[in-house]
Design an enzyme around this catalytic site. Structure first.
Site, PDB file in Angstrom:
ATOM      1  N   HIS A  68      -1.958  -0.739  -2.864  1.00 28.82           N
ATOM      2  CA  HIS A  68      -0.838  -1.610  -2.534  1.00 28.82           C
ATOM      3  C   HIS A  68      -1.149  -3.088  -2.755  1.00 28.82           C
ATOM      4  CE1 HIS A  68       0.062   1.725   0.603  1.00 28.82           C
ATOM      5  NE2 HIS A  68       0.589   2.036  -0.558  1.00 28.82           N
ATOM      6  N   LYS A  77      -6.744  -9.623   3.208  1.00 35.94           N
ATOM      7  CA  LYS A  77      -6.903  -8.602   4.245  1.00 35.94           C
ATOM      8  C   LYS A  77      -8.355  -8.517   4.692  1.00 35.94           C
ATOM      9  CE  LYS A  77      -3.259  -5.667   2.306  1.00 35.94           C
ATOM     10  NZ  LYS A  77      -2.967  -4.378   1.660  1.00 35.94           N
ATOM     11  N   TYR A 137      -6.384  -3.499   9.978  1.00 38.02           N
ATOM     12  CA  TYR A 137      -6.524  -4.634   9.081  1.00 38.02           C
ATOM     13  C   TYR A 137      -5.670  -5.798   9.507  1.00 38.02           C
ATOM     14  CZ  TYR A 137      -2.606  -2.370   6.535  1.00 38.02           C
ATOM     15  OH  TYR A 137      -1.427  -1.752   6.182  1.00 38.02           O
ATOM     16  N   ASP A 176       3.300   6.254  -2.904  1.00 28.20           N
ATOM     17  CA  ASP A 176       1.971   6.122  -3.478  1.00 28.20           C
ATOM     18  C   ASP A 176       1.773   7.068  -4.663  1.00 28.20           C
ATOM     19  OD1 ASP A 176       1.593   4.254  -1.514  1.00 28.20           O
ATOM     20  OD2 ASP A 176       0.158   5.436  -0.363  1.00 28.20           O
TER      21      ASP A 176
END
Length: 188
Positions: A68, A77, A137, A176
Site C-alpha cells: 500500500h 510509517k 504502526y 490487495d
C-alpha cells in the site's frame, strides 16, 4: 549504524529505510521498553517526525497485506509487531531515488522488538509468519482512501522473496489481490 542511549538504528539496502531497535530492560518480572520517544528518535535517526495516527491490525497466518501507499497525503510509517511475527516489506517507488524499484524485507516480531521506519514514497506490506500477529504502526499523515494505491505483491519486476511455504497461497482481500503491476502502478 547509529546508537543512542536508548535506540540502535541500522540502515537497510534502501538507505532511508531504517531498522530501529529500542533498548529492552528485563529482569525476573519480565521486560520494559520505551516503544517511541520523539527526542530519542530524532537524535538516533536525524529525523524530526510528527505522527498523527496510530493503527493496529490483527491477522492470521499467511495473511498478506499490501503493498500500500498514498499518492496524496503520503505517509511515513514506524511499524512494529506486538504479538507474533511478520515479514515486513518496503518498496522504493520514488523515481529520483538511487534505490528506485528495490525492496527490503525484515522479520519483525514481539520477541525481537524491532521496528522499521519507512519514509513517505515507499509502498509497504507484510506477511504474517506466526499463527496470528498484531501489527502496530504510526503514520505521519492521515489515511486518505481517495489517493490510496496498491502495488502487486508478486510482481516479477520487483521480485520480492516472500517466505511463503511451497504450495501455500497468501490470504488476501480483493483490493490487495488486484494490486497493480509495476509498469501500471503510479509512482512518485
Amino acid at each position: 549504524m547509529s546508537t543512542s542511549t536508548k535506540l540502535q538504528v541500522t540502515p537497510t539496502a534502501i538507505h532511508d529505510v531504517l531498522v530501529i531497535e529500542p533498548k529492552v530492560f528485563g529482569d525476573e518480572r519480565g521486560w520494559f521498553t520505551e516503544s517511541f520517544n520523539a527526542q530519542d528518535f530524532a537524535v538516533a535517526t536525524g529525523l524530526s517526525v510528527n505522527f498523527v495516527q496510530d493503527n493496529h491490525s490483527f491477522s492470521r497466518q499467511w495473511t498478506l497485506r499490501g503493498l500500500h501507499y498514498q499518492l496524496e497525503h503520503t505517509q511515513g510509517k514506524l511499524v512494529r509487531v506486538v504479538a507474533g511475527s511478520v515479514f515486513d516489506v518496503a518498496v522504493d517507488i520514488r523515481q529520483n531515488s538511487p534505490t528506485y524499484g528495490k525492496w527490503v524485507g525484515i522479520e519483525l516480531s514481539a520477541q525481537n522488538h524491532r521496528q522499521l521506519w519507512i519514509p513517505a514514497g515507499l509502498a509497504h506490506g507484510f506477511l504474517v509468519l506466526s499463527e496470528t500477529a498484531e501489527f502496530l504502526y504510526k503514520t505521519t499523515d492521515y489515511y486518505h482512501p481517495q489517493s490510496e494505491a496498491c502495488l502487486a505483491w508478486n510482481d516479477p519486476t520487483i521480485g520480492i522473496e516472500w517466505p511463503l511455504p511451497q504450495g501455500i497461497a497468501p490470504n488476501m482481500n480483493a483490493k490487495d489481490s488486484a494490486g497493480l503491476a509495476w509498469d501500471a502502478a503510479p509512482k512518485f
